[in-house]
Design an enzyme around this catalytic site. Sequence first.
Site, PDB file in Angstrom:
ATOM      1  N   VAL A  11       0.831  -1.207   0.000  1.00 27.13           N
ATOM      2  CA  VAL A  11       0.000   0.000   0.000  1.00 27.13           C
ATOM      3  C   VAL A  11       0.870   1.262   0.000  1.00 27.13           C
ATOM      4  O   VAL A  11       0.733   2.134  -0.859  1.00 27.13           O
ATOM      5  CB  VAL A  11      -0.968   0.007   1.215  1.00 27.13           C
ATOM      6  CG1 VAL A  11      -1.690   1.341   1.339  1.00 27.13           C
ATOM      7  CG2 VAL A  11      -1.986  -1.121   1.083  1.00 27.13           C
ATOM      8  N   LYS A  35      16.630  -1.686   3.717  1.00 31.05           N
ATOM      9  CA  LYS A  35      15.533  -1.497   2.753  1.00 31.05           C
ATOM     10  C   LYS A  35      15.509  -0.067   2.221  1.00 31.05           C
ATOM     11  O   LYS A  35      15.289   0.167   1.029  1.00 31.05           O
ATOM     12  CB  LYS A  35      14.193  -1.836   3.409  1.00 31.05           C
ATOM     13  CG  LYS A  35      13.970  -3.336   3.513  1.00 31.05           C
ATOM     14  CD  LYS A  35      12.566  -3.661   3.962  1.00 31.05           C
ATOM     15  CE  LYS A  35      12.423  -5.167   4.130  1.00 31.05           C
ATOM     16  NZ  LYS A  35      11.250  -5.535   4.904  1.00 31.05           N
ATOM     17  N   PHE A 152      -7.975   0.623  -1.519  1.00 32.52           N
ATOM     18  CA  PHE A 152      -8.704  -0.510  -2.106  1.00 32.52           C
ATOM     19  C   PHE A 152      -7.913  -1.224  -3.194  1.00 32.52           C
ATOM     20  O   PHE A 152      -8.472  -1.968  -3.993  1.00 32.52           O
ATOM     21  CB  PHE A 152     -10.047  -0.035  -2.662  1.00 32.52           C
ATOM     22  CG  PHE A 152     -10.968   0.463  -1.567  1.00 32.52           C
ATOM     23  CD1 PHE A 152     -11.721  -0.423  -0.820  1.00 32.52           C
ATOM     24  CD2 PHE A 152     -11.028   1.810  -1.267  1.00 32.52           C
ATOM     25  CE1 PHE A 152     -12.537   0.021   0.218  1.00 32.52           C
ATOM     26  CE2 PHE A 152     -11.842   2.272  -0.230  1.00 32.52           C
ATOM     27  CZ  PHE A 152     -12.595   1.370   0.505  1.00 32.52           C
ATOM     28  N   ASN A 208     -14.149  -5.650   1.870  1.00 31.95           N
ATOM     29  CA  ASN A 208     -13.411  -6.921   1.803  1.00 31.95           C
ATOM     30  C   ASN A 208     -14.277  -8.099   2.244  1.00 31.95           C
ATOM     31  O   ASN A 208     -14.190  -9.189   1.690  1.00 31.95           O
ATOM     32  CB  ASN A 208     -12.129  -6.835   2.636  1.00 31.95           C
ATOM     33  CG  ASN A 208     -10.979  -6.237   1.838  1.00 31.95           C
ATOM     34  OD1 ASN A 208     -11.148  -5.928   0.656  1.00 31.95           O
ATOM     35  ND2 ASN A 208      -9.836  -6.066   2.456  1.00 31.95           N
ATOM     36  N   CYS A 260      -5.084  -9.789   2.987  1.00 30.48           N
ATOM     37  CA  CYS A 260      -6.195  -8.880   3.290  1.00 30.48           C
ATOM     38  C   CYS A 260      -7.504  -9.582   3.621  1.00 30.48           C
ATOM     39  O   CYS A 260      -8.013  -9.428   4.726  1.00 30.48           O
ATOM     40  CB  CYS A 260      -6.400  -7.931   2.118  1.00 30.48           C
ATOM     41  SG  CYS A 260      -4.903  -7.051   1.715  1.00 30.48           S
ATOM     42  N   LYS A 263      -7.458 -11.845   6.796  1.00 31.06           N
ATOM     43  CA  LYS A 263      -7.161 -11.023   7.982  1.00 31.06           C
ATOM     44  C   LYS A 263      -8.336 -10.099   8.327  1.00 31.06           C
ATOM     45  O   LYS A 263      -8.730  -9.982   9.490  1.00 31.06           O
ATOM     46  CB  LYS A 263      -5.907 -10.193   7.672  1.00 31.06           C
ATOM     47  CG  LYS A 263      -5.716  -8.946   8.501  1.00 31.06           C
ATOM     48  CD  LYS A 263      -4.475  -8.182   8.071  1.00 31.06           C
ATOM     49  CE  LYS A 263      -4.684  -7.191   6.965  1.00 31.06           C
ATOM     50  NZ  LYS A 263      -5.327  -5.950   7.262  1.00 31.06           N
ATOM     51  N   LYS A 321      -2.349 -15.413  -5.340  1.00 29.62           N
ATOM     52  CA  LYS A 321      -2.991 -15.123  -6.628  1.00 29.62           C
ATOM     53  C   LYS A 321      -1.894 -14.741  -7.614  1.00 29.62           C
ATOM     54  O   LYS A 321      -0.743 -14.550  -7.202  1.00 29.62           O
ATOM     55  CB  LYS A 321      -4.028 -14.012  -6.482  1.00 29.62           C
ATOM     56  CG  LYS A 321      -3.458 -12.662  -6.136  1.00 29.62           C
ATOM     57  CD  LYS A 321      -4.558 -11.633  -6.210  1.00 29.62           C
ATOM     58  CE  LYS A 321      -4.002 -10.244  -6.190  1.00 29.62           C
ATOM     59  NZ  LYS A 321      -5.013  -9.245  -6.358  1.00 29.62           N
ATOM     60  N   ARG A 328       1.482 -14.598   1.965  1.00 24.94           N
ATOM     61  CA  ARG A 328       0.727 -14.532   3.222  1.00 24.94           C
ATOM     62  C   ARG A 328      -0.646 -15.192   3.065  1.00 24.94           C
ATOM     63  O   ARG A 328      -1.387 -14.873   2.141  1.00 24.94           O
ATOM     64  CB  ARG A 328       0.586 -13.074   3.675  1.00 24.94           C
ATOM     65  CG  ARG A 328       1.882 -12.550   4.277  1.00 24.94           C
ATOM     66  CD  ARG A 328       1.778 -11.097   4.617  1.00 24.94           C
ATOM     67  NE  ARG A 328       1.720 -10.255   3.428  1.00 24.94           N
ATOM     68  CZ  ARG A 328       1.567  -8.937   3.452  1.00 24.94           C
ATOM     69  NH1 ARG A 328       1.445  -8.320   4.596  1.00 24.94           N
ATOM     70  NH2 ARG A 328       1.540  -8.245   2.322  1.00 24.94           N
TER      71      ARG A 328
HETATM   72  C1  UGA Z   1      -8.147  -7.313  -1.615  1.00 21.21           C
HETATM   73  C2  UGA Z   1      -9.240  -6.412  -2.198  1.00 21.21           C
HETATM   74  O1  UGA Z   1      -9.658  -6.945  -3.452  1.00 21.21           O
HETATM   75  C3  UGA Z   1      -8.733  -4.988  -2.388  1.00 21.21           C
HETATM   76  O2  UGA Z   1      -9.769  -4.157  -2.848  1.00 21.21           O
HETATM   77  C4  UGA Z   1      -8.221  -4.474  -1.038  1.00 21.21           C
HETATM   78  O3  UGA Z   1      -7.670  -3.166  -1.148  1.00 21.21           O
HETATM   79  C5  UGA Z   1      -7.138  -5.406  -0.530  1.00 21.21           C
HETATM   80  O4  UGA Z   1      -7.679  -6.734  -0.397  1.00 21.21           O
HETATM   81  C6  UGA Z   1      -6.662  -4.890   0.812  1.00 21.21           C
HETATM   82  O5  UGA Z   1      -7.429  -4.936   1.770  1.00 21.21           O
HETATM   83  O6  UGA Z   1      -5.562  -4.328   0.900  1.00 21.21           O
HETATM   84  P1  UGA Z   1      -6.003  -8.597  -2.631  1.00 21.21           P
HETATM   85  O7  UGA Z   1      -5.937  -9.293  -1.313  1.00 21.21           O
HETATM   86  O8  UGA Z   1      -4.777  -7.977  -3.198  1.00 21.21           O
HETATM   87  O9  UGA Z   1      -7.097  -7.401  -2.570  1.00 21.21           O
HETATM   88  O10 UGA Z   1      -6.513  -9.666  -3.683  1.00 21.21           O
HETATM   89  P2  UGA Z   1      -7.893 -10.059  -4.392  1.00 21.21           P
HETATM   90  O11 UGA Z   1      -7.785  -9.764  -5.826  1.00 21.21           O
HETATM   91  O12 UGA Z   1      -9.035  -9.481  -3.640  1.00 21.21           O
HETATM   92  O13 UGA Z   1      -7.882 -11.646  -4.195  1.00 21.21           O
HETATM   93  C7  UGA Z   1      -7.993 -12.251  -2.910  1.00 21.21           C
HETATM   94  C8  UGA Z   1      -8.138 -13.747  -3.000  1.00 21.21           C
HETATM   95  O14 UGA Z   1      -9.406 -14.107  -3.537  1.00 21.21           O
HETATM   96  C9  UGA Z   1      -7.119 -14.460  -3.892  1.00 21.21           C
HETATM   97  O15 UGA Z   1      -6.619 -15.598  -3.217  1.00 21.21           O
HETATM   98  C10 UGA Z   1      -7.906 -14.872  -5.121  1.00 21.21           C
HETATM   99  O16 UGA Z   1      -7.396 -16.030  -5.729  1.00 21.21           O
HETATM  100  C11 UGA Z   1      -9.267 -15.112  -4.516  1.00 21.21           C
HETATM  101  N1  UGA Z   1     -10.382 -15.002  -5.488  1.00 21.21           N
HETATM  102  C12 UGA Z   1     -10.664 -13.804  -6.065  1.00 21.21           C
HETATM  103  C13 UGA Z   1     -11.158 -16.116  -5.772  1.00 21.21           C
HETATM  104  O17 UGA Z   1     -10.935 -17.221  -5.242  1.00 21.21           O
HETATM  105  N2  UGA Z   1     -12.201 -15.984  -6.656  1.00 21.21           N
HETATM  106  C14 UGA Z   1     -12.505 -14.795  -7.247  1.00 21.21           C
HETATM  107  O18 UGA Z   1     -13.467 -14.751  -8.026  1.00 21.21           O
HETATM  108  C15 UGA Z   1     -11.712 -13.696  -6.958  1.00 21.21           C
END
Ligand code: UGA
Length: 430
Positions: A11, A35, A152, A208, A260, A263, A321, A328
């Site tokens: 972030v 760092k 976000f 989230n 995210c 958590k 992903k 994490r």
């Molecule tokens: C998430 C939110 O999408 C962001 O908007 C937010 O800012 C962020 O958390 C945060 O709180 O900082 P992120 O954790 O980077 O973002 O990743 P996502 O794209 O949300 O994916 C999260 C998990 O859901 C991954 O393991 C992904 O594989 C899984 N996922 C996602 C699915 O299993 N199916 C889906 O259709 C979409």
Amino acid sequence: MKITFIGHGYVGLVTASVFADLGNTVWVIGHTKEKIENLKKGVIPIYEPGLEGIVKRNIKAKRILFTLDHKEAIPESSAVFIAVGTPPRENGEADLSSIFEVTKKLAPYLSGYTVVATKSTVPVGTNKKIKEIINQFKSQKADFDVASVPEFLREGQAISDTQSPDRVIIGTDSKKAEDLLIELHEPIGGKHILTTIETAEMIKYASNAFLATKISFANSIASLSEITGADGVGVLEAVGIDKRIGSSFLSPGAGFGGSCLPKDIKALLGIAKTSGYDFGLLKEVNKVNDQAIKGIVNKSKRLLDGNLENKTIAVLGLSFKPDTDDMRDAPSIVIINSLVKAGAKIKAYDPVAMKNAEKILKRITFSKDCYQAVEGADLLILLTEWNEFRQLDLVKIKKLMKKPNIVDGRNIYDPKKVKDLGFAYIGVGR
Ligand code: UGA
């Protein structure tokens, strides 16, 4: 505008770089000498597509500056953003110790008027505490307001998410702070939501939690479809076309992970508990996710006649992903540990997360590419949908494997095509 970011994780560093790129002078404060020295040279501590280029460009233009020293950055900044981690404590509650620690450190250096804004995801009431701490530690002359400006961005798409967000949440009880933050965010698109601090804090958790709910709903439909013979993926695609529902976050698979969603759900459940509200729906979201992760192990057993003892399993994809090196709460950790416990030998490959994975997964072998990973394997499990896995030479893979079995944890292969090539194939919900 001159601004400061405290924290240079996904972030902090991304948002700081984007603001620097827009012409602001942005200081980034860290607390690890190595760092910060690396960052000054443009060596970034995380993998995020496009980030290194932006950082380097802005170092050259002297718009992004890195330091360990609050004195260099804080006094001349109009806004100071707190962007440090809020990892879960053992009981699930967000650990706010870093937030309060950096607040104590920054407060004495505030000079003139400054907006202290929190980007980190924090429970309702945290910014009020930040205000109290600053009042306790600031110099008498310094004037300030606090604001909640939650982030976000998604890892892997962090730059574009920050450059063009759907909405910018500005939570503050001060008009002066609101105006300053509106001005700073002016070049960035998205709807501005001007609201109270408490509402802004809750919007982030609610967002989230809703995304996680969608994924667990998709995984439930997928499980039920597998039992009834419906095509779960087709069902969810059709459901998502309804504008009221929307097609994103409806992909069933190996469960959600990352730093995210898991958590923030734990933290929100903690907030609900302390508030005396039984958030049963969210508890169920977690339960379904655990089942989705375990489902991959069960499917593996099914393809290997119930016995994983001494079986060689190739795991493709380790990060939670694609397009990130973040391990994490990656579903791969739970899945691999459980396969190893059942006696399987794991050969894993991930395009960028192996360095981080090596610190966590001690009892497995890491391969230099997909083809080395599948050599002699009884089963291939796909856990992260990296693009480079989409068009593998499956004929070559079949020749290299001992037995042609695939568990496709992210539904990236065409079941018919794969089966026609002679593989036994199980996806999720299809
Ligand atoms: C998430 C939110 O999408 C962001 O908007 C937010 O800012 C962020 O958390 C945060 O709180 O900082 P992120 O954790 O980077 O973002 O990743 P996502 O794209 O949300 O994916 C999260 C998990 O859901 C991954 O393991 C992904 O594989 C899984 N996922 C996602 C699915 O299993 N199916 C889906 O259709 C979409």
